[in-house]
Design a protein around this motif. Sequence first.
Motif, mmCIF file in Angstrom:
data_model
loop_
_atom_site.group_PDB
_atom_site.id
_atom_site.type_symbol
_atom_site.label_atom_id
_atom_site.label_comp_id
_atom_site.label_asym_id
_atom_site.label_seq_id
_atom_site.Cartn_x
_atom_site.Cartn_y
_atom_site.Cartn_z
ATOM 1 N N THR A 168 0.813 -1.203 -0.032
ATOM 2 C CA THR A 168 -0.045 -0.088 0.040
ATOM 3 C C THR A 168 0.912 1.280 -0.013
ATOM 4 O OG1 THR A 168 -1.617 -1.338 1.265
ATOM 5 C CG2 THR A 168 -1.948 1.166 1.269
ATOM 6 N N ASP A 187 -3.100 4.314 -5.538
ATOM 7 C CA ASP A 187 -4.180 4.000 -6.234
ATOM 8 C C ASP A 187 -5.320 4.803 -6.443
ATOM 9 O OD1 ASP A 187 -5.286 3.670 -4.034
ATOM 10 O OD2 ASP A 187 -5.654 1.523 -3.980
ATOM 11 N N GLU A 189 -6.879 6.143 -3.636
ATOM 12 C CA GLU A 189 -7.837 5.990 -2.271
ATOM 13 C C GLU A 189 -7.142 6.966 -1.436
ATOM 14 O OE1 GLU A 189 -8.666 3.193 1.591
ATOM 15 O OE2 GLU A 189 -7.728 2.323 -0.202
#
Length: 392
Positions: A168, A187, A189
Amino acid sequence: MADVVIVGGGLEGVAAAWQLSRRGVTDVVVCERDTVGSGGTGKSSGIVRCHYGVPALAAMATRSLDVFENAEEILGTDVGYRPVGYVVGVGAPNVDALRASLADQRAVGVRTEEIGADDVAPLWPTAHLDDFAAFAYEPRGGYGDAYRTAQAYAAAARRAGVTIRQGTPVAELVVTDGRVAGVRLADGETISAGTVVVAAGPWSVPLLAAHGVDLPIVVHREALVLVDAGQRLGTVPVFSDLVSLQYVRPEGAGRILVGNSDLAVLEPADPDDYLDRATEESLELAVGKLAHRFPRLDDAAVAGTYAGCYDVTPDFNPVISATPIDGLIVAAGFSGHGFKISPAVGALVADLVTDGASRAEHVPEKAFRLARFAEQDPLRSQHPYAGAGEMR
């Protein structure tokens, strides 16, 4: 949404998560771009010592020993800590500095003493000691396994309710009106949070720079050499040789891990793309130093080499600090000291998150503030060793 987001799942990031969980702060998300301990943590030589000329570092190191010594009870697992002892030897120019440093260390709770060559000889029977003028000894010193320790912090934090997200990567910090509001992942988010701790080693620099915060870190490549001693060594202590500027520690019954203590000249590197072994020049230098210090290891042979990266600050000491952005804390620039003080680093980060100041005696948050560089007030050893001041 989280109370705290921690960027970086290395030793310091997961130590902070674990220490926060001990305070009851469990709405914490750790964002690790790869896997826990996959960066500099996995390359640590794992030395455990409290021998520092900076009293705050000595205090952090001795506070951390309780965690290493009682890891199974505190963390739920053995972390590879081996209390074989720690010896440091200096030449004549550094005797006064050694003695002054020992006095300061004892004042903050370090168990350490000056010993003589006759005491060291039985501890390291194969060592040549004639060019040393004084020695210090820490019976609680030794070595451990940084990777296992990081996994233990992470597991303990998870059990308490902390979320650790591996794979992440964080693309940027989200800042609104001078206050941190969370992080944005690669990504796209967004994780909202009132507090963000950046503990991503050298990768911390661009995250802060994007918001005008200068974190002065240089990435330095450092190689380690694994030597087959050619004989069983028995239980020998870690040996910091400040005459030849090297350190050695046992690796099992018949191997030695050899590291460099001379950081007067750094080797800049890209932490994402560097040579993962010793160069011929550095290997030749390491072998020469080892042959001088341990001439009776007649059948010793190089078993392998590897390299890692230090995130080095101008004063070779870490930044564990609030920043000009409200709610944003940084823990980076450990300059090779991070493993041995990691439990106390996590505690100091937790203090900054919950109280805004250190709770620990002899560990003032002011010592590790980021602003010291702009203020031209570096954190330096009070008793620097000639030739090895960067590491002390």
